[in-house]
Write an enzyme that holds these catalytic residues in place. Structure first.
Site, PDB file in Angstrom:
ATOM      1  N   CYS A 132       0.797  -1.235   0.000  1.00  0.00           N
ATOM      2  CA  CYS A 132       0.000   0.000   0.000  1.00  0.00           C
ATOM      3  C   CYS A 132       0.829   1.285   0.000  1.00  0.00           C
ATOM      4  O   CYS A 132       0.583   2.176  -0.831  1.00  0.00           O
ATOM      5  CB  CYS A 132      -0.959   0.008   1.188  1.00  0.00           C
ATOM      6  SG  CYS A 132      -1.658  -1.573   1.617  1.00  0.00           S
ATOM      7  N   ARG A 189       6.386 -11.451   5.594  1.00  0.00           N
ATOM      8  CA  ARG A 189       5.779 -11.327   6.913  1.00  0.00           C
ATOM      9  C   ARG A 189       6.290 -12.445   7.811  1.00  0.00           C
ATOM     10  O   ARG A 189       6.361 -13.600   7.400  1.00  0.00           O
ATOM     11  CB  ARG A 189       4.252 -11.375   6.822  1.00  0.00           C
ATOM     12  CG  ARG A 189       3.673 -10.247   5.981  1.00  0.00           C
ATOM     13  CD  ARG A 189       2.180 -10.328   5.876  1.00  0.00           C
ATOM     14  NE  ARG A 189       1.659  -9.334   4.940  1.00  0.00           N
ATOM     15  CZ  ARG A 189       0.397  -9.246   4.552  1.00  0.00           C
ATOM     16  NH1 ARG A 189      -0.488 -10.108   5.041  1.00  0.00           N
ATOM     17  NH2 ARG A 189       0.014  -8.327   3.690  1.00  0.00           N
ATOM     18  N   GLN A 224       1.253 -10.939  -3.462  1.00  0.00           N
ATOM     19  CA  GLN A 224      -0.147 -10.529  -3.428  1.00  0.00           C
ATOM     20  C   GLN A 224      -0.569  -9.972  -4.780  1.00  0.00           C
ATOM     21  O   GLN A 224       0.199  -9.279  -5.443  1.00  0.00           O
ATOM     22  CB  GLN A 224      -0.362  -9.442  -2.378  1.00  0.00           C
ATOM     23  CG  GLN A 224      -0.292  -9.901  -0.944  1.00  0.00           C
ATOM     24  CD  GLN A 224      -0.627  -8.764   0.004  1.00  0.00           C
ATOM     25  OE1 GLN A 224      -0.071  -7.676  -0.094  1.00  0.00           O
ATOM     26  NE2 GLN A 224      -1.537  -9.004   0.926  1.00  0.00           N
ATOM     27  N   ASP A 242      -2.220  -7.318  -5.619  1.00  0.00           N
ATOM     28  CA  ASP A 242      -2.629  -6.119  -4.901  1.00  0.00           C
ATOM     29  C   ASP A 242      -3.059  -5.024  -5.871  1.00  0.00           C
ATOM     30  O   ASP A 242      -2.441  -4.845  -6.925  1.00  0.00           O
ATOM     31  CB  ASP A 242      -1.455  -5.610  -4.067  1.00  0.00           C
ATOM     32  CG  ASP A 242      -1.891  -5.166  -2.688  1.00  0.00           C
ATOM     33  OD1 ASP A 242      -3.100  -5.043  -2.472  1.00  0.00           O
ATOM     34  OD2 ASP A 242      -1.021  -4.951  -1.832  1.00  0.00           O
ATOM     35  N   HIS A 286      -4.955  -0.824  -5.850  1.00  0.00           N
ATOM     36  CA  HIS A 286      -5.536   0.285  -5.102  1.00  0.00           C
ATOM     37  C   HIS A 286      -6.237   1.232  -6.062  1.00  0.00           C
ATOM     38  O   HIS A 286      -5.751   1.483  -7.169  1.00  0.00           O
ATOM     39  CB  HIS A 286      -4.457   1.038  -4.312  1.00  0.00           C
ATOM     40  CG  HIS A 286      -3.859   0.202  -3.228  1.00  0.00           C
ATOM     41  ND1 HIS A 286      -2.752  -0.606  -3.435  1.00  0.00           N
ATOM     42  CD2 HIS A 286      -4.225   0.000  -1.935  1.00  0.00           C
ATOM     43  CE1 HIS A 286      -2.458  -1.240  -2.319  1.00  0.00           C
ATOM     44  NE2 HIS A 286      -3.336  -0.896  -1.394  1.00  0.00           N
ATOM     45  N   LYS A 331     -15.636  -3.126   4.670  1.00  0.00           N
ATOM     46  CA  LYS A 331     -15.002  -4.022   3.702  1.00  0.00           C
ATOM     47  C   LYS A 331     -15.955  -5.127   3.267  1.00  0.00           C
ATOM     48  O   LYS A 331     -16.939  -5.441   3.943  1.00  0.00           O
ATOM     49  CB  LYS A 331     -13.736  -4.638   4.291  1.00  0.00           C
ATOM     50  CG  LYS A 331     -13.980  -5.531   5.496  1.00  0.00           C
ATOM     51  CD  LYS A 331     -12.686  -6.187   5.977  1.00  0.00           C
ATOM     52  CE  LYS A 331     -12.940  -7.109   7.171  1.00  0.00           C
ATOM     53  NZ  LYS A 331     -11.727  -7.861   7.558  1.00  0.00           N
ATOM     54  N   HIS A 381      -8.557  -0.533  -1.105  1.00  0.00           N
ATOM     55  CA  HIS A 381      -7.639  -1.667  -1.248  1.00  0.00           C
ATOM     56  C   HIS A 381      -8.446  -2.827  -1.815  1.00  0.00           C
ATOM     57  O   HIS A 381      -9.597  -3.037  -1.418  1.00  0.00           O
ATOM     58  CB  HIS A 381      -7.085  -2.138   0.108  1.00  0.00           C
ATOM     59  CG  HIS A 381      -6.427  -1.085   0.919  1.00  0.00           C
ATOM     60  ND1 HIS A 381      -5.067  -0.934   0.982  1.00  0.00           N
ATOM     61  CD2 HIS A 381      -6.950  -0.130   1.736  1.00  0.00           C
ATOM     62  CE1 HIS A 381      -4.772   0.063   1.796  1.00  0.00           C
ATOM     63  NE2 HIS A 381      -5.897   0.560   2.274  1.00  0.00           N
TER      64      HIS A 381
END
Length: 674
Positions: free
Chosen positions: A371, A400, A418, A420, A422, A502, A548
């Site tokens: 992000c 992680r 990911q 990912d 945005h 979400k 997200h």
């Protein structure tokens, strides 16, 4: 069927590798499930039907077959055929803890009976917690490591306790009295649990006059209410006390308990099917991926075959995103630690981040999220309201920290990629952007065979950033987008993140298991932290909305789901090897090489396999789950043809090479099987 219950077609064992938690005091709770498994629900006919066998015609003197135990080798024939055993299992109904309070009581009491049995057999063992869980129960003990042989001893002792039909008696005592009793039997963990109980009086449950536990209930009236033939001890695992790796490692015994022996048999039957589909075993058998301990736990090595599937997933993902108006990004794997201070990750997520590294007197950090990088790309220039919506996407690898005991194949790892993305937009664009994400999500998931979803909408929690108006507007926009899409959904009141509402989407696999993959989250927090703005129609600076979203979740986990969904039997279009050319004898090897070269020139993944007798070559292709086999004998060489066998469609007959290529390309384009 009884309301609230699920057919055996819709139920199965959950395989637990949970962490100890201070929340448990023989009470139910929401357990942190391992990534690999959520609730399992099974469509039986697709799950465990077994194939009838068919002996194929002889080809140029060689019987095409796959079973080495038979004089002529046999190939499996689809569609799958059902067996009497499955028809019987189909009639069994497995209740849940929610649908049957009696089952819940049985499981809770089983945890106590097991603890009593353990302390009878191992007097030095110290008890901690023992809740009921989905499909069973567990109890944690501070004692020497246990083996499978020990579990058998414990189960026999449990059976004796059950047979004695001892009463379960509830007692209320003062806190001082509970403390006195705990000190008298020297149970330090119970003392710690007592300190965490805020309510008075303290409740205790006795099994006869021989054993007791701090407990809020409920339980069955007597141990005789438990059917000993419907109980089984499944496994033993290590679990840190209160989930803290700095605290003692405990022995956790898992058990399953049901109302009847038939239910237990059905549960074990489907549990075995899940084991057969385990992506770790299939990944090794098909040489798709590995975890190399020399490199470190939780770090995935994609082997050539697995890498091909990943390449196909990535290409499909990129193509679909570009078609939906996304710009693709590539960003660094590390950044200055200050970036993660601004984002708040160092404050709220530090335990999941790796240690910082010092480079030229500055601290850097491996990224746990993508992000902040996408925000920096947004901030590179001033934006106008006319620029919106802005959609950026990246297949970004993140790192992680996970405890070694929690790592699980591809489902819980330390480094993963990911999918990912945005979206930066205006408030009045939220609904349309969410609807667009829902459409894109459905399009991508359908490509890989996932058409059934469970959708949850989570709303504002008690502690949250952002004003009431924007929360209300965003939540309504999410609801309206779901309503427009026509998807049914459940509302999780107060279950949203502190930074915004979400939508979470779980996909259902061939076994009916639910896997959390897709998520869409509105964020009112990071735009403030990074002070991102745009210029509105009045030339004033305003804060954009940030969304997200991920569709697959992570490539590693999604690949694991795909492996288990298809049991490694991938559809033709994304099978790592689509066709294998097999000579009857090495005399045809030159022609086989020509066929393979022509297949490859047309974009078909193909290889020649030789050096064994034809039945063995066919068996090997079956084991490797190759979708198509092209068998070549003298007549095929003479006529410039191949004889084709499909894993999914059986014998397709003899055909010219160009015809073979054409039907493969058509099937790949249409994403169908031959």
């Amino acid at each position: 069927m009884i309301p609230g219950q699920m057919s055996i077609l819709d139920r199965m064992a959950i395989l637990h590798s949970l962490h100890s938690s201070s929340r448990f005091l023989s009470k139910p709770t929401s357990l942190p499930l391992p990534n690999p498994c959520l609730s399992l629900h099974f469509p039986l006919k697709r799950l465990v039907s077994f194939p009838k066998r068919q002996v194929l015609k002889r080809l140029h003197g060689a019987a095409i077959a796959t079973d080495s135990a038979q004089p002529a080798v046999e190939l499996r024939n689809d569609p799958l055929e059902e067996t009497t055993k499955q028809e019987e299992a189909d009639k069994v109904v497995l209740p849940t803890n929610e649908s049957s309070e009696e089952l819940l009581r049985i499981r809770h009491t089983c945890a106590h009976v097991m603890a009593m049995a353990v302390q009878k057999l191992y007097p030095e063992a110290k008890v901690t917690i023992g809740p009921w869980i989905e499909n069973g129960f567990y109890y944690d003990f501070d004692m020497e490591p246990l083996t499978d042989k020990d579990l058998k001893r414990i189960k026999k002792e449990m059976d004796r306790i059950i047979k004695r039909n001892l009463p379960l008696v509830r007692e209320e005592v003062s806190r001082d009295e509970a403390q006195r009793r705990i000190m008298a039997i020297n149970e330090p963990y119970k003392m710690e649990i007592l300190d965490s109980i805020k309510e008075d009086p303290i409740t205790i449950y006795h099994i006869g006059n021989e054993w007791w536990d701090l407990c809020a209930g409920p339980h069955v009236e007597t141990t005789g209410k438990i059917n000993k033939k419907a109980v089984e001890l499944e496994s033993v695992a290590g679990a840190y006390w209160r989930g803290d790796e700095k605290k003692p490692m405990l022995q956790r015994i898992y058990g399953t308990a049901w109302e009847s022996e038939e239910q237990l048999k059905a549960y074990l039957h489907f549990k075995e099917e899940a084991k057969r589909r385990d992506h770790r075993r299939i990944g090794q058998d098909l040489d798709l991926f590995s975890i190399q301990e020399e490199a470190g736990g939780g770090l995935v090595f994609w082997h050539p075959k697995g890498a091909i599937v990943r390449h196909i997933i990535e290409d499909s993902w990129r193509k679909t995103h570009i078609e939906h108006g996304y710009d693709l990004l590539y960003t660094p794997h590390v950044a200055k630690a200050d970036l993660w201070k601004i984002s708040g990750h160092l404050e709220f997520y530090k335990e999941n981040m790796y240690d910082q590294m010092e480079i030229e007197d500055e601290l850097y950090q491996l990224r746990p999220m993508n992000c902040p990088y996408h925000i920096l790309v947004y901030k590179r220039k001033l934006h106008s309201y006319r620029d919106f919506p802005i959609r950026v996407a990246e297949l970004g690898t993140v790192y992680r920290y996970e405890l070694s005991g929690s790592l699980h194949g591809l489902f819980r790892v330390r480094g993963f990629t990911q999918d990912d993305a945005h979206i930066f937009c205006l408030e009045d664009q939220i609904k349309d952007e969410i609807r667009g994400v829902l459409d894109l999500t459905e399009e991508i998931l359908l490509q890989f065979g996932f058409s059934k979803y469970e959708v949850n909408l989570s709303t504002r929690p008690e502690k949250a950033v952002g004003g009431d108006d924007i929360w209300e507007k965003a939540t309504v926009a999410l609801k309206d987008a779901l309503d427009d899409k026509g998807w049914s959904y459940q509302i999780d009141e107060g279950g949203g993140a502190f930074y915004g509402p979400k939508i979470d989407l779980k996909i259902e696999d061939a076994l009916g298991r639910k896997w959390q993959c897709s998520t869409i989250q509105v964020d009112f927090n990071l735009p403030n932290r990074f002070d991102i703005t745009y210029v509105d129609s009045n030339s004033e600076k305003k804060r954009p909305i940030m969304i997200h979203r991920a569709v697959l979740g992570s490539l590693e986990r999604f690949f694991g789901v795909l492996i288990e969904h298809y049991a490694g039997d991938f559809p033709l279009w994304f099978s790592p090897m689509q066709a294998r050319v097999l000579p009857v004898t090495d005399t045809q090897l030159g022609y086989c090489s020509e066929v393979t070269s022509k297949l490859k020139a047309n974009g078909i993944r193909a290889e020649v396999c030789h050096g064994e007798r034809l039945p063995k070559l066919i068996r090997n292709a079956e084991k490797q789950k190759i979708p198509l086999m092209a068998v070549v004998g003298p007549k095929e060489v003479e006529k410039h043809s191949v004889t084709v066998r499909s894993r999914f469609g059986g014998e397709l007959g003899t055909m010219k090479i160009d015809e073979f290529i054409t039907i493969i390309k058509q099937a790949i384009e249409n994403r169908t099987s031959l």
